[in-house]
Design a protein around this motif. Structure first.
Motif, mmCIF file in Angstrom:
data_model
loop_
_atom_site.group_PDB
_atom_site.id
_atom_site.type_symbol
_atom_site.label_atom_id
_atom_site.label_comp_id
_atom_site.label_asym_id
_atom_site.label_seq_id
_atom_site.Cartn_x
_atom_site.Cartn_y
_atom_site.Cartn_z
ATOM 1 N N GLN A 1 0.816 -1.594 0.237
ATOM 2 C CA GLN A 1 0.175 -0.330 -0.056
ATOM 3 C C GLN A 1 0.984 1.300 0.034
ATOM 4 N N PRO A 2 0.123 2.025 -0.869
ATOM 5 C CA PRO A 2 1.665 3.180 -1.520
ATOM 6 C C PRO A 2 1.477 4.387 -0.025
ATOM 7 N N ALA A 3 0.079 4.049 0.815
ATOM 8 C CA ALA A 3 0.078 5.290 1.930
ATOM 9 C C ALA A 3 0.650 4.994 2.667
ATOM 10 N N PHE A 4 1.095 3.323 2.881
ATOM 11 C CA PHE A 4 1.873 2.880 4.591
ATOM 12 C C PHE A 4 3.387 3.583 3.798
ATOM 13 N N ARG A 5 3.798 2.475 2.971
ATOM 14 C CA ARG A 5 5.802 2.991 2.233
ATOM 15 C C ARG A 5 5.206 4.821 2.674
ATOM 16 N N GLN A 6 4.620 5.312 2.762
ATOM 17 C CA GLN A 6 5.309 7.142 2.615
ATOM 18 C C GLN A 6 5.114 7.191 3.760
ATOM 19 N N ALA A 7 4.410 6.736 5.151
ATOM 20 C CA ALA A 7 4.006 6.636 6.006
ATOM 21 C C ALA A 7 5.479 6.601 6.849
ATOM 22 N N LEU A 8 5.810 5.111 6.717
ATOM 23 C CA LEU A 8 7.271 4.551 6.841
ATOM 24 C C LEU A 8 8.329 5.609 6.167
ATOM 25 N N ALA A 9 8.165 5.762 5.498
ATOM 26 C CA ALA A 9 9.771 6.709 4.400
ATOM 27 C C ALA A 9 9.964 7.777 5.705
ATOM 28 N N SER A 10 8.581 8.864 6.247
ATOM 29 C CA SER A 10 8.883 9.651 6.729
ATOM 30 C C SER A 10 9.562 9.764 7.959
ATOM 31 N N LEU A 11 9.050 8.205 8.365
ATOM 32 C CA LEU A 11 9.834 7.635 9.478
ATOM 33 C C LEU A 11 11.290 7.775 9.736
ATOM 34 N N LEU A 12 11.628 7.340 8.760
ATOM 35 C CA LEU A 12 13.297 7.380 8.567
ATOM 36 C C LEU A 12 13.351 7.980 8.184
ATOM 37 N N ASP A 13 13.906 9.038 8.948
ATOM 38 C CA ASP A 13 14.404 10.337 8.612
ATOM 39 C C ASP A 13 15.773 10.181 8.472
ATOM 40 N N GLY A 14 16.673 10.612 7.836
ATOM 41 C CA GLY A 14 18.140 10.279 7.325
ATOM 42 C C GLY A 14 18.624 11.472 8.350
ATOM 43 N N SER A 15 17.829 12.385 7.990
ATOM 44 C CA SER A 15 18.629 13.962 8.747
ATOM 45 C C SER A 15 18.754 13.800 10.501
ATOM 46 N N GLU A 16 17.354 13.020 10.997
ATOM 47 C CA GLU A 16 17.647 12.483 12.550
ATOM 48 C C GLU A 16 18.334 11.654 12.936
ATOM 49 N N MET A 17 18.466 10.533 11.856
ATOM 50 C CA MET A 17 19.409 9.733 12.355
ATOM 51 C C MET A 17 21.377 10.253 12.300
ATOM 52 N N ARG A 18 20.877 10.965 11.724
ATOM 53 C CA ARG A 18 22.271 11.450 11.320
ATOM 54 C C ARG A 18 22.567 12.225 12.682
ATOM 55 N N ALA A 19 21.825 13.015 13.367
ATOM 56 C CA ALA A 19 22.024 13.477 14.427
ATOM 57 C C ALA A 19 22.053 13.086 15.758
ATOM 58 N N ASP A 20 20.753 12.071 15.889
ATOM 59 C CA ASP A 20 21.105 11.157 16.515
ATOM 60 C C ASP A 20 22.525 10.128 17.209
ATOM 61 N N LEU A 21 23.048 9.168 15.731
ATOM 62 C CA LEU A 21 23.682 8.920 16.001
ATOM 63 C C LEU A 21 25.481 9.642 15.813
ATOM 64 N N GLN A 22 25.643 10.448 14.740
ATOM 65 C CA GLN A 22 26.969 11.508 14.407
ATOM 66 C C GLN A 22 28.089 10.481 13.977
ATOM 67 N N GLY A 23 29.057 10.566 14.710
ATOM 68 C CA GLY A 23 29.817 9.835 14.005
ATOM 69 C C GLY A 23 30.442 10.541 12.535
#
Length: 599
Positions: free
Chosen positions: A387-409
């Motif tokens: 379902q496109p709506a579920f993929r879009q919602a999941l994609a919005s959850l996996l935010d690369g900018s927030e991952m970079r801020a949290d994990l840094q390195g």
């Protein structure tokens, strides 16, 4: 010296607590046999062997009732350490590490001492003079985390393997990443007909493979045909090629199904490297481990302990300056000791290397990888992800900018593929109530299986994704797989998500086609039929239009979620010259040379 004898010495010393180095102890032969769990005869033979090696002094008691005397000259932990070092010097690194592993719990600090010593073995060394002309032997020694296994161009998967293929093999043409132009390599010239469907390549004469036989058109045709065959992992590369045939010993014709502006780019790719037909067929399954090419270095050893490359004296473009490159397999070597490599340091993982350099006279190399980490969402598998709506919602959850801020390195924003690049792919991610959308799509808490590699960065990323999804009520089960397993279509098809990294270099259009057409990557298996058809049509268009269109399809279908690129930073000894980092963060060994010491 046998490892069994070392084990017996350790057992003898630990079985007799009073037996300190240099201390004479009275003990009977029967007691020794009891400690060693052997017969009196074997105990006598074992003691004699140890005495001949200078480990101890055994003086048998004379007469009834007189005990023998035993003096040990070396502590058991010291013997284990010295034996491990001897094994390394003999090239038996796997056995050496196994020996240390067997005793690391018994003697705290043994493994740290071993790691410090191992780190001192890396870097540039000058060995004994050669037999020809008294030249020195320059060896560059580095460490790697895993053995290389296959170095066959048609079956390599990891960037480290691909890098080594470039050192061992040559391709028909070469892509220059600086000028971004195609240059001659094994083919010195080529023609194409007006229709753009028939290409003629003219081969250099006198090119030799490492086993001494000359390159011919038959070798080229054999290499390209096996790349096109179904067992090949990279047959997507020549998907527009209809046939390949020799016109004579030094002329090859390549016929296309339709014109392909990226043919020369494809033929410059490492997967299209040329192998000797006869040797490859003769070696069969042994060829990937001990391959023969025509490149600047030849393989002289490849096993669980190390890969050894030696300069190929007869390389058509001139032999490398380095005589030998050794890549020792030392998994788990502590980062701090690894940084003590004498001449060339491994990935430092810090953004401010110039300000924090440990050696002021060394210089730094750095660049942002064009390769990037991503998650793919399986829109082809029956279930909620269709379902496109579920993929879009999941994609919005996996935010690369927030991952970079949290994990840094060393994680940095993804760059690539121009103005319509990956930033645009992620731009459609919108803030939504993921839990509500998931419920509307019929998600009832069933686990989504996410496959990835068991490498430290992948593990860290996977745990972040799992935690992030759990906060919105989505269960993600992490499944770790070996690289060769994660390249299998059946695994990619059953995965709900795949956390992987994309190979991107200066051949940008070709890299994008690899991402969407390679059957070893998840995007090909996760795109629905409509998406596949659209991309197949777009790939035939003008190059920039094709790129923009493909990226639009990926964006609209929320199959690809880009996360980050790494920044690669290394410190280099001032005497090492000719070094630069390629798009994968590796160094071309054939260009490395050593500056004169007094300069």
């Amino acid at each position: 010296m046998s490892l069994q004898l070392v084990e017996q010495y350790v057992r003898l010393c630990t079985g007799c607590p009073a037996l300190e180095p240099g201390t004479r102890v009275e003990i009977s032969l029967a007691q020794v046999a009891d400690i060693l769990c052997c017969t009196l005869r074997n105990a006598t033979l074992t003691l004699k062997k140890m005495q001949n090696l200078g480990w101890l002094m055994w003086q048998p008691g004379r007469g009834r009732g007189h005990l023998s005397s035993l003096t040990c000259f070396i502590g058991p932990s010291d013997l284990v350490f010295s034996t491990a070092k001897e094994l390394v010097q003999r090239g038996e690194i796997h056995a050496s590490r196994q020996l240390i592993g067997d005793y690391q719990n018994r003697w705290p600090g043994l493994e740290d001492s071993y790691a410090r010593w191992m780190s001192s073995q890396f870097g540039l060394s000058r060995g004994a003079k050669g037999t020809r002309g008294g030249d020195r032997v320059d060896t560059l020694r580095l460490f790697v985390d895993r053995p290389f296994g296959s170095l066959d161009p048609v079956s390599v998967l990891l960037r480290s393997q691909t890098h080594l293929v470039k050192q061992i093999f040559d391709t028909l043409v070469r892509f220059d990443p600086v000028t971004r132009t195609i240059e001659p390599q094994l083919a010195f010239s080529w023609d194409v007909d007006e229709a753009g469907r028939q290409w003629i390549f003219y081969l250099r004469k006198g090119v030799l493979f490492h086993h001494g036989l000359p390159l011919t058109a038959e070798d080229v045709c054999f290499s390209l045909r096996r790349l096109m065959d179904k067992p090949s992992l990279h047959r997507w590369l020549l998907r527009t090629v209809e046939d390949v045939r020799p016109l004579d010993d030094y002329t090859v014709a390549v016929m296309l199904k339709h014109p392909d502006d990226l043919l020369l780019h494809a033929l410059s790719k490492e997967y299209a490297a040329i192998v000797p037909r006869g040797y490859s067929q003769e070696m069969g399954e042994s060829f990937p481990a001990l391959p023969v090419g025509s490149g600047p270095f030849k393989v002289v050893r490849n096993d669980d302990s190390m890969l050894v490359l030696e300069a190929f004296q007869s390389h058509f473009a001139g032999r490398p300056f380095l005589d030998r490159v050794e890549l020792w397999c030392v998994p788990g070597l502590a980062d701090e000791t690894a940084k003590k490599q004498v001449q060339l340091l491994e990935n430092d993982g810090r953004a401010q290397i110039a300000q924090q350099r440990r050696h002021p006279d060394w210089h730094g190399l750095s660049r942002r990888e064009q390769c990037f980490q991503y998650v793919s969402l399986n829109g082809r598998k029956p279930g909620v992800l269709q379902q496109p709506a579920f993929r879009q919602a999941l994609a919005s959850l996996l935010d690369g900018s927030e991952m970079r801020a949290d994990l840094q390195g060393s994680r940095h924003p993804v760059e690539g593929w121009g103005d319509a690049g990956l930033i645009a792919v992620a731009a459609e991610a919108v803030a939504v109530n993921v839990g509500m959308v998931a419920k509307e799509c019929g998600y009832t808490g069933e686990p989504l299986r996410m496959y990835t590699y068991p490498d430290p960065d992948h593990e860290e990323d996977a745990l972040w994704i799992q935690k992030r999804c759990a906060a919105s009520g989505i269960v993600v089960e992490i499944v770790y797989a070996k690289p060769e397993d994660l390249a299998k279509p059946e695994l990619l098809q059953r995965a709900d998500l795949v956390l992987d990294s994309a190979n991107v270099d200066e051949r940008e259009e070709l890299s994008l086609l690899e991402l969407v057409f390679a059957e070893t990557l998840s995007i090909y298996h996760h795109l629905d039929e409509a998406g596949r058809s659209m991309i197949a049509e777009l790939a035939a268009k003008e190059r920039q239009a094709a790129m923009n269109g493909i990226l639009t399809v990926l964006r609209e279908r929320n199959v690809l979620v880009p996360l980050y690129s790494n920044r690669i930073e290394r410190e280099v000894h001032p005497r090492l010259c000719g070094l630069s980092l390629d798009s994968y963060g590796w160094i071309d060994y054939s260009r490395v040379f050593v500056r004169f010491q007094e300069m």
